[in-house]
Motif scaffolding. Sequence first.
Motif, short mmCIF file in Angstrom:
data_model
loop_
_atom_site.label_atom_id
_atom_site.label_comp_id
_atom_site.label_asym_id
_atom_site.label_seq_id
_atom_site.Cartn_x
_atom_site.Cartn_y
_atom_site.Cartn_z
N ASP A 183 55.28 13.23 48.48
CA ASP A 183 53.67 13.15 48.60
C ASP A 183 53.20 12.80 47.03
N VAL A 184 51.87 12.33 46.93
CA VAL A 184 51.17 12.34 45.83
C VAL A 184 50.14 13.57 45.66
N ALA A 185 49.98 14.23 44.65
CA ALA A 185 49.16 15.16 44.51
C ALA A 185 47.92 14.67 43.60
N ILE A 186 46.54 14.88 44.01
CA ILE A 186 45.44 14.40 43.22
C ILE A 186 44.81 15.98 42.85
N PHE A 187 44.67 16.26 41.60
CA PHE A 187 44.06 17.63 41.19
C PHE A 187 42.52 17.28 40.42
N ARG A 188 41.92 18.47 40.82
CA ARG A 188 40.59 18.38 40.28
C ARG A 188 40.39 19.57 39.16
N ASN A 189 39.84 19.10 38.24
CA ASN A 189 39.43 20.49 37.20
C ASN A 189 38.04 21.04 37.50
N GLU A 190 37.80 21.95 36.58
CA GLU A 190 36.49 22.43 36.52
C GLU A 190 35.17 21.48 36.34
N ALA A 191 35.64 20.49 35.54
CA ALA A 191 34.57 19.53 35.20
C ALA A 191 34.43 18.35 36.05
N ARG B 174 44.73 18.11 46.60
CA ARG B 174 44.98 17.63 47.82
C ARG B 174 46.22 16.80 47.80
N ARG B 175 47.26 17.05 48.83
CA ARG B 175 48.30 16.25 48.94
C ARG B 175 47.93 14.92 49.77
N VAL B 176 48.72 13.73 49.16
CA VAL B 176 48.58 12.57 50.01
C VAL B 176 49.88 12.08 50.37
N ALA B 177 50.17 12.16 51.86
CA ALA B 177 51.33 11.85 52.28
C ALA B 177 51.65 10.03 52.00
N ARG B 178 52.99 9.88 51.85
CA ARG B 178 53.17 8.47 51.77
C ARG B 178 54.12 7.96 52.76
N VAL C 262 45.14 24.27 38.48
CA VAL C 262 44.80 23.35 37.41
C VAL C 262 44.07 24.12 36.21
N LEU C 263 44.41 23.75 35.15
CA LEU C 263 44.07 24.41 33.90
C LEU C 263 43.66 22.98 32.97
N GLY C 264 42.32 22.88 32.83
CA GLY C 264 41.84 21.53 32.22
C GLY C 264 42.58 20.33 32.64
N ASN C 265 43.20 19.70 31.73
CA ASN C 265 44.11 18.41 32.29
C ASN C 265 45.47 18.59 32.41
N SER C 266 45.74 19.75 32.96
CA SER C 266 47.09 19.88 33.32
C SER C 266 47.26 20.85 34.67
N VAL C 267 48.62 21.06 35.19
CA VAL C 267 48.73 22.02 36.21
C VAL C 267 49.68 22.74 35.93
N ALA C 268 49.86 24.23 36.20
CA ALA C 268 51.06 25.12 36.11
C ALA C 268 51.64 24.87 37.60
N HIS D 238 61.01 20.19 36.26
CA HIS D 238 61.95 21.34 36.12
C HIS D 238 62.88 21.39 37.24
N LYS D 239 62.24 21.99 38.41
CA LYS D 239 63.14 22.36 39.54
C LYS D 239 62.58 21.96 40.87
N GLY D 240 61.69 20.74 40.71
CA GLY D 240 61.23 20.03 41.92
C GLY D 240 60.11 20.85 42.62
N GLY D 241 59.40 21.88 42.04
CA GLY D 241 58.37 22.84 42.61
C GLY D 241 57.28 21.79 43.24
N PRO D 242 56.67 22.29 44.01
CA PRO D 242 55.40 21.37 44.66
C PRO D 242 54.11 21.67 43.81
N LEU D 243 54.09 20.83 42.82
CA LEU D 243 52.78 20.94 41.80
C LEU D 243 51.41 21.08 42.61
N SER D 244 51.20 20.58 43.94
CA SER D 244 50.16 20.58 44.52
C SER D 244 49.71 22.31 44.79
N GLN D 245 50.60 23.12 44.78
CA GLN D 245 50.35 24.42 45.05
C GLN D 245 50.21 25.28 43.67
N GLY D 246 50.09 24.82 42.55
CA GLY D 246 49.93 25.02 41.24
C GLY D 246 48.39 25.09 40.79
#
Length: 128
Positions: free
Chosen positions: A28-36, A19-23, A58-64, A48-56
């Motif tokens: 924005d800040v992205a809050i990620f939720r994993n399977e647990a 979920r993106r949080v506008a500032r 989530v795999l465990g404790n990381s985001v692609a 890397h190139k500024g991509g929007p992580l919120s659209q990635g």
Amino acid sequence: MYDWIAICALDDIPRLGARRVARENGLDVAIFRNEADGLFALLDRCPHKGGPLSQGIVLGNSVACPLHNWSIGCDGHAAAPDEGCTPSFRVKLEEGLVYLDAEQLAEHATGQTRPIAGPVSRKTACTH
């Protein structure tokens, strides 16, 4: 002690998503939720190139990152062999509500921008 601000209910964040949080200032800040139902929060910008992580994904404790599949950990650091970092934010879950540190939300990493064209430096500084 931190000044926590309620952002949303846990169920408002999709599992393995974000979920993106506008500032008012900064990206924005992205809050990620994993399977647990674990949570982590990062600036919504891949080092890397500024991509929007919120659209990635989530795999465990990381985001692609959705642009080039860089794996960014919950601490904001890119997984080797990639290098770079995106700022992380304090997040907590209490009684089904998700909170961010209000001071960090207002002041942390407000000077970072998305690139207009060309690559972002692989040695992007990371301040936590």
